[in-house]
Design a protein around this motif. Structure first.
Motif, PDB file in Angstrom:
ATOM      1  N   ALA A  97      -4.277  10.389  -2.086  1.00  0.00           N
ATOM      2  CA  ALA A  97      -5.541   9.677  -1.859  1.00  0.00           C
ATOM      3  C   ALA A  97      -5.323   8.679  -0.741  1.00  0.00           C
ATOM      4  O   ALA A  97      -4.313   7.959  -0.718  1.00  0.00           O
ATOM      5  CB  ALA A  97      -5.985   8.962  -3.129  1.00  0.00           C
ATOM      6  N   SER A 141      -7.212   4.599   4.233  1.00  0.00           N
ATOM      7  CA  SER A 141      -7.019   4.054   5.587  1.00  0.00           C
ATOM      8  C   SER A 141      -7.214   5.130   6.645  1.00  0.00           C
ATOM      9  O   SER A 141      -6.335   5.387   7.460  1.00  0.00           O
ATOM     10  CB  SER A 141      -5.620   3.465   5.708  1.00  0.00           C
ATOM     11  OG  SER A 141      -4.674   4.479   5.438  1.00  0.00           O
ATOM     12  N   SER A 198       4.498  12.517  -0.530  1.00  0.00           N
ATOM     13  CA  SER A 198       3.528  13.430   0.101  1.00  0.00           C
ATOM     14  C   SER A 198       3.633  13.352   1.624  1.00  0.00           C
ATOM     15  O   SER A 198       3.552  14.363   2.308  1.00  0.00           O
ATOM     16  CB  SER A 198       2.095  13.067  -0.280  1.00  0.00           C
ATOM     17  OG  SER A 198       2.029  12.515  -1.536  1.00  0.00           O
ATOM     18  N   SER A 255       6.237   7.273   0.716  1.00  0.00           N
ATOM     19  CA  SER A 255       5.425   8.317   0.067  1.00  0.00           C
ATOM     20  C   SER A 255       6.087   9.689   0.172  1.00  0.00           C
ATOM     21  O   SER A 255       6.463  10.144   1.258  1.00  0.00           O
ATOM     22  CB  SER A 255       4.042   8.352   0.735  1.00  0.00           C
ATOM     23  OG  SER A 255       3.426   9.602   0.519  1.00  0.00           O
ATOM     24  N   ARG A 302      -0.402  16.956  -9.066  1.00  0.00           N
ATOM     25  CA  ARG A 302      -1.701  16.769  -8.413  1.00  0.00           C
ATOM     26  C   ARG A 302      -2.525  18.046  -8.255  1.00  0.00           C
ATOM     27  O   ARG A 302      -3.743  17.991  -8.294  1.00  0.00           O
ATOM     28  CB  ARG A 302      -1.491  16.096  -7.061  1.00  0.00           C
ATOM     29  CG  ARG A 302      -0.978  14.692  -7.255  1.00  0.00           C
ATOM     30  CD  ARG A 302      -0.669  13.993  -5.970  1.00  0.00           C
ATOM     31  NE  ARG A 302      -0.226  12.642  -6.261  1.00  0.00           N
ATOM     32  CZ  ARG A 302       0.215  11.795  -5.349  1.00  0.00           C
ATOM     33  NH1 ARG A 302       0.262  12.159  -4.092  1.00  0.00           N
ATOM     34  NH2 ARG A 302       0.599  10.597  -5.694  1.00  0.00           N
ATOM     35  N   TRP A 347      -7.074  -0.793  -9.176  1.00  0.00           N
ATOM     36  CA  TRP A 347      -6.151   0.266  -8.750  1.00  0.00           C
ATOM     37  C   TRP A 347      -5.015  -0.245  -7.894  1.00  0.00           C
ATOM     38  O   TRP A 347      -3.978   0.369  -7.820  1.00  0.00           O
ATOM     39  CB  TRP A 347      -6.918   1.314  -7.940  1.00  0.00           C
ATOM     40  CG  TRP A 347      -7.678   2.198  -8.827  1.00  0.00           C
ATOM     41  CD1 TRP A 347      -8.552   1.804  -9.785  1.00  0.00           C
ATOM     42  CD2 TRP A 347      -7.611   3.607  -8.891  1.00  0.00           C
ATOM     43  NE1 TRP A 347      -9.047   2.885 -10.422  1.00  0.00           N
ATOM     44  CE2 TRP A 347      -8.489   4.008  -9.892  1.00  0.00           C
ATOM     45  CE3 TRP A 347      -6.907   4.566  -8.180  1.00  0.00           C
ATOM     46  CZ2 TRP A 347      -8.681   5.326 -10.216  1.00  0.00           C
ATOM     47  CZ3 TRP A 347      -7.104   5.883  -8.492  1.00  0.00           C
ATOM     48  CH2 TRP A 347      -7.982   6.257  -9.502  1.00  0.00           C
ATOM     49  N   ASP A 393       2.249   4.697   3.359  1.00  0.00           N
ATOM     50  CA  ASP A 393       3.486   4.048   2.905  1.00  0.00           C
ATOM     51  C   ASP A 393       4.667   4.942   3.283  1.00  0.00           C
ATOM     52  O   ASP A 393       4.663   6.137   2.967  1.00  0.00           O
ATOM     53  CB  ASP A 393       3.405   3.886   1.372  1.00  0.00           C
ATOM     54  CG  ASP A 393       4.503   3.010   0.830  1.00  0.00           C
ATOM     55  OD1 ASP A 393       5.659   3.119   1.301  1.00  0.00           O
ATOM     56  OD2 ASP A 393       4.213   2.219  -0.079  1.00  0.00           O
TER      57      ASP A 393
HETATM   58  C1  LIG Z   1      -8.515   4.754  -3.443  1.00  0.00           C
HETATM   59  C2  LIG Z   1      -7.076   4.867  -3.021  1.00  0.00           C
HETATM   60  C3  LIG Z   1      -6.753   4.778  -1.675  1.00  0.00           C
HETATM   61  C4  LIG Z   1      -5.424   4.883  -1.245  1.00  0.00           C
HETATM   62  N1  LIG Z   1      -5.167   4.808   0.081  1.00  0.00           N
HETATM   63  C5  LIG Z   1      -3.879   4.918   0.513  1.00  0.00           C
HETATM   64  C6  LIG Z   1      -3.578   4.846   1.908  1.00  0.00           C
HETATM   65  O1  LIG Z   1      -4.459   4.715   2.768  1.00  0.00           O
HETATM   66  N2  LIG Z   1      -2.277   4.942   2.272  1.00  0.00           N
HETATM   67  C7  LIG Z   1      -1.258   5.104   1.368  1.00  0.00           C
HETATM   68  O2  LIG Z   1      -0.083   5.174   1.763  1.00  0.00           O
HETATM   69  N3  LIG Z   1      -1.521   5.182   0.020  1.00  0.00           N
HETATM   70  C8  LIG Z   1      -2.802   5.100  -0.409  1.00  0.00           C
HETATM   71  N4  LIG Z   1      -3.079   5.182  -1.745  1.00  0.00           N
HETATM   72  C9  LIG Z   1      -1.951   5.444  -2.686  1.00  0.00           C
HETATM   73  C10 LIG Z   1      -1.529   6.926  -2.669  1.00  0.00           C
HETATM   74  O3  LIG Z   1      -2.630   7.770  -2.939  1.00  0.00           O
HETATM   75  C11 LIG Z   1      -0.418   7.262  -3.699  1.00  0.00           C
HETATM   76  O4  LIG Z   1      -0.259   6.291  -4.611  1.00  0.00           O
HETATM   77  C12 LIG Z   1       0.873   7.453  -2.946  1.00  0.00           C
HETATM   78  O5  LIG Z   1       0.716   8.571  -2.147  1.00  0.00           O
HETATM   79  C13 LIG Z   1       2.099   7.636  -3.847  1.00  0.00           C
HETATM   80  O6  LIG Z   1       2.332   8.965  -4.110  1.00  0.00           O
HETATM   81  P1  LIG Z   1       3.393   9.910  -3.316  1.00  0.00           P
HETATM   82  O7  LIG Z   1       4.719   9.204  -3.263  1.00  0.00           O
HETATM   83  O8  LIG Z   1       3.416  11.146  -4.167  1.00  0.00           O
HETATM   84  O9  LIG Z   1       2.860  10.199  -1.949  1.00  0.00           O
HETATM   85  C14 LIG Z   1      -4.393   5.087  -2.192  1.00  0.00           C
HETATM   86  C15 LIG Z   1      -4.722   5.192  -3.562  1.00  0.00           C
HETATM   87  C16 LIG Z   1      -6.036   5.088  -3.963  1.00  0.00           C
HETATM   88  C17 LIG Z   1      -6.361   5.213  -5.417  1.00  0.00           C
END
Ligand SMILES: Cc1cc2nc3c(=O)[nH]c(=O)nc-3n(C[C@H](O)[C@H](O)[C@H](O)COP(=O)(O)O)c2cc1C
Length: 188
Positions: free
Chosen positions: A48, A51, A72, A70, A105, A181, A67
């Motif tokens: 999700a 940004s 993903s 991350s 997911r 959140w 981040d």
């Molecule tokens: C509404 C919403 C918006 C988000 N926007 C971002 C974003 O712009 N950038 C980001 O790095 N994570 C964002 N996150 C967090 C990621 O979706 C997620 O927590 C993160 O990818 C961790 O999972 P991963 O390690 O599997 O990638 C957002 C979460 C939510 C609920």
């Protein structure tokens, strides 16, 4: 009328109180929500993402910030091609699924492989398929600029809006409360 809050940030290493206030202040900026997807090692990946923005018309460029830790993003970066799926108002379940580190997911999710090799989610308002054009490391995030290769508008409808850590624009102005959140996965 709630009282006004002013915070000056005086050093690069924010103290925890400033970091909380940064989150609260940024949460006053309402945005849409997307899910950025890709296929890596024959598996779909995605997260999700709030940004998201257009950058340039000629050539057509977009960006998202992610981040650096991350998982993903590691997959998307390796794939070099991604799809930004723009969520509709009625897709809160999808946002929770892709915004939380819990659960798998894509399990039980209806998605298709697009003509551009990216995972298309069903029911979204728009899809922007792009190639990773450049990656700028800034602070603890990467700013990813993508070159648009295809665009789709599968249906019309009301957009998902994220504001003060919640869906919709009706979140109360409870200045001291934790953001729903933002705290779960460390996202602003
Ligand atoms: C509404 C919403 C918006 C988000 N926007 C971002 C974003 O712009 N950038 C980001 O790095 N994570 C964002 N996150 C967090 C990621 O979706 C997620 O927590 C993160 O990818 C961790 O999972 P991963 O390690 O599997 O990638 C957002 C979460 C939510 C609920």
């Amino acid at each position: 009328m709630p009282s006004s809050v002013t915070t000056e940030v005086t050093s690069d290493a924010m103290d925890p109180a400033d970091a909380v206030e940064f989150r609260r202040t940024m949460a006053e900026f309402a945005s849409g929500v997307t899910v950025v997807t890709a296929v890596h090692a024959d598996e779909p990946v995605g997260f999700a993402c709030q940004s998201f923005s257009s950058v340039s018309l000629d050539p057509p460029l977009v960006l998202f910030c992610v981040d650096r830790r991350s998982r993903s993003w590691r997959g998307i970066r390796a794939a070099r091609r991604f799809c930004v799926n723009v969520l509709a108002e009625d897709q809160a379940e999808l946002c929770r699924r892709f915004g939380s580190s819990r659960g798998s997911r894509f399990d039980g999710l209806a998605w298709t492989l697009s003509a551009w090799g990216t995972p298309s989610l069903n029911g979204v308002l728009a899809r922007i398929h792009g190639d990773v054009h450049s990656v700028h490391s800034e602070g603890d995030h990467d700013v990813v600029v993508g070159k648009v290769v295809a665009m789709e508008r599968p249906r019309s409808g009301r957009p998902m809006v994220f504001f003060r850590g919640r869906f919709g624009v009706d979140a109360p102005d409870d200045r001291g409360a934790e953001l729903a959140w933002s705290w779960l996965d460390g996202w602003i």
